[in-house]
Design a protein around this motif. Structure first.
Motif, PDB file in Angstrom:
ATOM      1  N   GLY A  48       0.817  -1.202   0.000  1.00 55.02           N
ATOM      2  CA  GLY A  48       0.000   0.000   0.000  1.00 55.02           C
ATOM      3  C   GLY A  48       0.855   1.258   0.000  1.00 55.02           C
ATOM      4  N   VAL A  49       0.429   2.261   0.759  1.00 51.61           N
ATOM      5  CA  VAL A  49       1.117   3.558   0.783  1.00 51.61           C
ATOM      6  C   VAL A  49       1.785   3.748   2.136  1.00 51.61           C
ATOM      7  CG1 VAL A  49       0.861   6.049   0.542  1.00 51.61           C
ATOM      8  CG2 VAL A  49      -0.593   4.515  -0.806  1.00 51.61           C
ATOM      9  N   LEU A  50       3.055   4.111   2.109  1.00 47.18           N
ATOM     10  CA  LEU A  50       3.809   4.388   3.334  1.00 47.18           C
ATOM     11  C   LEU A  50       4.214   5.851   3.356  1.00 47.18           C
ATOM     12  CD1 LEU A  50       4.216   1.817   5.048  1.00 47.18           C
ATOM     13  CD2 LEU A  50       4.304   1.261   2.615  1.00 47.18           C
ATOM     14  N   VAL A  51       3.881   6.543   4.438  1.00 48.04           N
ATOM     15  CA  VAL A  51       4.260   7.940   4.629  1.00 48.04           C
ATOM     16  C   VAL A  51       5.434   7.962   5.605  1.00 48.04           C
ATOM     17  CG1 VAL A  51       3.482  10.210   5.354  1.00 48.04           C
ATOM     18  CG2 VAL A  51       1.870   8.640   4.256  1.00 48.04           C
ATOM     19  N   ILE A  52       6.544   8.558   5.207  1.00 49.69           N
ATOM     20  CA  ILE A  52       7.779   8.438   5.984  1.00 49.69           C
ATOM     21  C   ILE A  52       8.337   9.807   6.360  1.00 49.69           C
ATOM     22  CG2 ILE A  52      10.169   7.622   5.936  1.00 49.69           C
ATOM     23  CD1 ILE A  52       9.289   5.385   4.101  1.00 49.69           C
ATOM     24  N   GLU A  53       8.623   9.977   7.643  1.00 52.44           N
ATOM     25  CA  GLU A  53       9.335  11.140   8.147  1.00 52.44           C
ATOM     26  C   GLU A  53      10.695  10.694   8.655  1.00 52.44           C
ATOM     27  OE1 GLU A  53       8.922  14.644   8.883  1.00 52.44           O
ATOM     28  OE2 GLU A  53       7.533  14.488   7.223  1.00 52.44           O
ATOM     29  N   ASP A  81       1.370  10.980  10.402  1.00 55.92           N
ATOM     30  CA  ASP A  81       0.030  10.463  10.681  1.00 55.92           C
ATOM     31  C   ASP A  81      -1.051  11.396  10.128  1.00 55.92           C
ATOM     32  OD1 ASP A  81       0.604   8.055  11.942  1.00 55.92           O
ATOM     33  OD2 ASP A  81       0.841   8.984  13.914  1.00 55.92           O
ATOM     34  N   ALA A  82      -0.798  12.708  10.220  1.00 56.55           N
ATOM     35  CA  ALA A  82      -1.780  13.672   9.698  1.00 56.55           C
ATOM     36  C   ALA A  82      -1.927  13.515   8.176  1.00 56.55           C
ATOM     37  CB  ALA A  82      -1.365  15.094  10.045  1.00 56.55           C
ATOM     38  N   PHE A  83      -0.811  13.376   7.518  1.00 55.91           N
ATOM     39  CA  PHE A  83      -0.823  13.197   6.057  1.00 55.91           C
ATOM     40  C   PHE A  83      -1.515  11.886   5.694  1.00 55.91           C
ATOM     41  CE2 PHE A  83       0.952  11.995   1.968  1.00 55.91           C
ATOM     42  CZ  PHE A  83       1.031  13.194   1.277  1.00 55.91           C
ATOM     43  N   ALA A  84      -1.156  10.814   6.408  1.00 52.14           N
ATOM     44  CA  ALA A  84      -1.766   9.513   6.139  1.00 52.14           C
ATOM     45  C   ALA A  84      -3.275   9.552   6.387  1.00 52.14           C
ATOM     46  CB  ALA A  84      -1.112   8.443   7.008  1.00 52.14           C
ATOM     47  N   GLY A  85      -3.688  10.244   7.456  1.00 45.86           N
ATOM     48  CA  GLY A  85      -5.119  10.337   7.756  1.00 45.86           C
ATOM     49  C   GLY A  85      -5.882  11.079   6.675  1.00 45.86           C
ATOM     50  N   ALA A  86      -5.311  12.192   6.204  1.00 43.70           N
ATOM     51  CA  ALA A  86      -5.961  12.951   5.130  1.00 43.70           C
ATOM     52  C   ALA A  86      -6.079  12.103   3.864  1.00 43.70           C
ATOM     53  CB  ALA A  86      -5.170  14.227   4.846  1.00 43.70           C
ATOM     54  N   LEU A  87      -5.043  11.340   3.564  1.00 41.43           N
ATOM     55  CA  LEU A  87      -5.082  10.486   2.379  1.00 41.43           C
ATOM     56  C   LEU A  87      -6.148   9.401   2.526  1.00 41.43           C
ATOM     57  CD1 LEU A  87      -3.990   9.539  -0.321  1.00 41.43           C
ATOM     58  CD2 LEU A  87      -2.169   8.329   0.889  1.00 41.43           C
ATOM     59  N   ALA A 100     -10.013   0.326   0.510  1.00 42.16           N
ATOM     60  CA  ALA A 100      -9.334  -0.718   1.284  1.00 42.16           C
ATOM     61  C   ALA A 100      -7.815  -0.672   1.145  1.00 42.16           C
ATOM     62  CB  ALA A 100      -9.847  -2.092   0.844  1.00 42.16           C
ATOM     63  N   VAL A 101      -7.292   0.292   0.403  1.00 45.65           N
ATOM     64  CA  VAL A 101      -5.834   0.382   0.235  1.00 45.65           C
ATOM     65  C   VAL A 101      -5.201   0.785   1.567  1.00 45.65           C
ATOM     66  CG1 VAL A 101      -3.940   1.605  -0.885  1.00 45.65           C
ATOM     67  CG2 VAL A 101      -5.960   0.948  -2.209  1.00 45.65           C
ATOM     68  N   PRO A 102      -4.262  -0.013   2.081  1.00 43.51           N
ATOM     69  CA  PRO A 102      -3.641   0.331   3.365  1.00 43.51           C
ATOM     70  C   PRO A 102      -2.763   1.583   3.248  1.00 43.51           C
ATOM     71  CG  PRO A 102      -3.263  -1.979   2.772  1.00 43.51           C
ATOM     72  CD  PRO A 102      -3.782  -1.298   1.549  1.00 43.51           C
ATOM     73  N   VAL A 103      -2.827   2.417   4.275  1.00 44.95           N
ATOM     74  CA  VAL A 103      -1.973   3.602   4.353  1.00 44.95           C
ATOM     75  C   VAL A 103      -1.343   3.613   5.738  1.00 44.95           C
ATOM     76  CG1 VAL A 103      -1.811   6.100   4.202  1.00 44.95           C
ATOM     77  CG2 VAL A 103      -3.483   4.876   2.784  1.00 44.95           C
ATOM     78  N   GLY A 104      -0.038   3.633   5.814  1.00 42.24           N
ATOM     79  CA  GLY A 104       0.651   3.627   7.088  1.00 42.24           C
ATOM     80  C   GLY A 104       1.681   4.732   7.184  1.00 42.24           C
ATOM     81  N   ALA A 105       2.105   5.030   8.418  1.00 39.87           N
ATOM     82  CA  ALA A 105       3.103   6.075   8.647  1.00 39.87           C
ATOM     83  C   ALA A 105       4.286   5.477   9.393  1.00 39.87           C
ATOM     84  CB  ALA A 105       2.496   7.220   9.443  1.00 39.87           C
ATOM     85  N   LEU A 106       5.487   5.914   9.013  1.00 35.93           N
ATOM     86  CA  LEU A 106       6.717   5.420   9.610  1.00 35.93           C
ATOM     87  C   LEU A 106       7.657   6.572   9.950  1.00 35.93           C
ATOM     88  CD1 LEU A 106       7.532   2.430   7.231  1.00 35.93           C
ATOM     89  CD2 LEU A 106       6.997   2.238   9.666  1.00 35.93           C
TER      90      LEU A 106
END
Length: 610
Positions: free
Chosen positions: A59-64, A101-107, A119-125
């Protein structure tokens, strides 16, 4: 290797070293169907995270990335914040997961609007490039950051040095809930890319006013720049660069995107987009109408203005375009024209050496490596017999030339027909080695992914019969609800005595009550400036004036080839490749291409009338 956007992310100036290290690990260890975007480079609002990863299996991973100037050390956690040692000074920063997490939540909220994406998973790391988990636990970093959603130094070391993806993928799984039972489909990935980066959606352009664009999933099937096009547009830096590609490969799309990006990043600097024909300039002007600092002008207009300002008499066109370009260069010697921060040239194969020299001299910077010059060209569409090397025009793009080979405009049937017709003349050189720095050879096209009707070849007995057959073909394509510019009637350069063919076509369309716009009407000189904006469903034009444009259906005619045979063949190829879905070629008895066209029709099952 994963696709990094921009391509130079691992070493690009201005990208923090910890982010470069993480990008290098991702790029080295992950599969080539994974896309990694560096977000801050194109974000003027400072609301996006460091990296976004699209992996079809997770899925989509948001990374900081935890970063700081110089050598940064994580000291620990106090009162809900991380304490960092940055260049010998202690500094407090909030949890990197807050923005992720804010970016992932908006997405997630936008994806929930579409059943296919919900149903596409979106996670933050969070990434610690110089810390292992044991040390993080000892320094109570877990009081601020969920350590199960962190990537640590050992994982980066394994990925960068050994290409080992397992530690990274374990972190992905924890962030998104595990590996998907079935990888995301190509269609789903296209939709996701359109939502995450709405700027890559091709007409209609979604609103750019919010973090994500639900407009990308409101309609039916959307068209999005492919990853190579996006990577090319976002990776181009300063210096001289050449983009070469086949017809329909998105060269102009990349140029327009780059102009738009430069406009946003340099709002107080002037950007120039130029081309040879007025018709294409009108289309480019429409595409970039909302970019106030982008000037779109065709070459003749630029040169005329330079000569006028310098008091240089226009030499006229009897001496050919080279004489005009030389006069324009002389004008710049007398009085410098307004300068531009960047110059982007479309359909550059139509420019003489002197014309390209003129464009280079419009740049603000003097040194080539500091100039922002983008040249877009396709040798197969060189219909003005220009033959030169870029270096002859002062363009130094060796090692900075990119090729686009995939055709997105035409169906497989139209592309195969047009390419077979072009290459049946053995004097036309095809670039078999695919050397990007080969300035002249024609790049072979990769097949389109779309299928459709076979092109139709129709033989005509005489001029009047050719006009009648063209009109009949147009009526076959025309419907009461035909949208603007849905049908093009394109005719080649006519020999002496046949100049009336275009007028006969216009008269015939009028008598039949078919609404048309005559781009090259000799009585309406300003029509070329409106070719890309007309609402008429039928466009009547010379092939040359349709360069850079495209139409769902094309009727091609007037292939009399009064001049150079190979050039006329390239001209016909240009006309054929304007067609997106349907192509009809009407060919008269006197055309030197009649035998070739009829033969191709017979070989591919095309209905051909002799």
């Amino acid at each position: 290797m994963a696709v990094l956007i921009p391509e130079s992310l691992r070493s690009r100036k201005g990208v923090p070293a910890p982010v470069q290290r993480e990008a290098s690990a991702l790029g080295t260890a992950l599969d080539d169907d994974v896309t990694v975007w560096y977000e801050p480079l194109f974000d003027l609002t400072d609301t996006r995270p460091d990296l976004v990863v699209l992996d079809p299996r997770y899925g989509v991973l948001v990374i900081e990335v935890v970063k700081g100037k110089g050598k940064s050390h994580v000291l620990g956690a106090v009162n809900g914040e991380l304490r960092l040692n940055v260049d010998g000074k202690e500094q407090a920063v909030p949890s990197p997961l807050v923005r992720a997490d804010a970016f992932a939540g908006a997405l997630k909220r936008v994806l929930a609007l579409n059943a296919q994406l919900a149903a596409v998973p979106v996670g933050a790391l969070c990434v610690f490039t110089s810390l292992n988990r044991e040390t993080a636990e000892a320094r109570r970093v877990g009081d601020v950051v969920d350590l199960d959603r962190c990537i640590f130094k050992p994982a980066l070391d394994a990925a960068s040095s050994d290409g080992e993806p397992a530690p990274l993928l374990r972190a992905f799984a924890k962030a998104t809930g595990g590996m998907l039972t079935k990888a995301l489909s190509d269609e789903t990935i296209t939709l996701l890319r359109g939502v995450i980066h709405p700027d890559t959606v091709i007409n209609p352009r979604p609103s750019q006013g919010s973090l994500f664009s639900a407009a990308a999933i409101d309609g039916d099937i959307i068209k999005v720049m492919d990853r190579q096009q996006e990577r090319m547009a976002k990776s181009i830096g300063s210096g001289h660069r050449v983009i070469r590609g086949v017809a329909g490969s998105g060269k102009t799309l990349v140029l327009v995107y780059r102009a738009r990006l430069l406009s946003q990043m340099l709002p107080n600097r002037r950007i120039l987009v130029t081309c040879y024909t007025k018709s294409l300039a009108s289309q480019l002007r429409k595409e970039l109408a909302d970019c106030a600092n982008v000037d779109v002008r065709n070459l003749d207009k630029l040169m005329n203005e330079a000569m006028h300002e310098a008091g240089v008499k226009h030499p006229g066109y009897d001496g050919g375009p080279v004489a005009v370009a030389k006069a324009a260069l002389k004008a710049l010697d007398i009085k410098a024209a307004p300068k531009f921060r960047a110059v982007l040239v479309d359909e550059a194969q139509d420019f003489d050496t002197e014309a390209l020299q003129f464009c280079v001299r419009l740049l603000e910077a003097i040194e080539p490596d500091e100039q922002d010059l983008i040249i877009v060209a396709d040798s197969a569409q060189n219909i003005f017999r220009k033959k030169f090397h870029w270096k002859d025009a002062g363009i130094n793009a060796q090692g900075r030339t990119r090729l686009l080979r995939t055709n997105y405009r035409n169906t497989k049937e139209i592309l195969a027909f047009a390419y077979a017709f072009l290459t049946s003349d053995t004097s036309i050189e095809v670039q078999t080695t695919l050397d990007p720095d080969d300035d002249i050879g024609i790049i072979p096209a990769e097949a389109s992914k779309r299928s459709g009707s076979e092109p139709l070849v129709i033989g005509a007995d005489d001029n009047a019969d050719e006009v009648d057959r063209v009109l009949a073909a147009v009526k076959e394509y025309y419907g009461d609800r035909s949208r603007a510019r849905s049908i093009a009637v394109l005719y080649g350069e006519q020999p002496h005595g046949r100049e009336s063919m275009a007028a006969a076509l216009a008269a015939g369309l009028g008598r039949a009550g078919l609404p048309y716009f005559w781009v090259t009407d000799p009585d309406e000189k300003g029509n070329k400036d409106l070719a890309g904006e007309t609402d008429a469903p039928i466009v009547l034009s010379t092939i040359a004036s349709a360069k850079g444009l495209e139409f769902p259906a094309v009727v091609l005619c007037g292939l009399a080839a009064p001049g150079h045979r190979a050039t006329a063949r390239k001209l016909a190829y240009v006309g054929m490749t304007r067609a997106i879905n349907e192509l009809t070629v009407v060919v008269g008895k006197e055309s030197p291409f009649r035998a070739d066209l009829v033969s191709l029709g017979a070989q591919t099952g095309i209905g051909a009338t002799s």
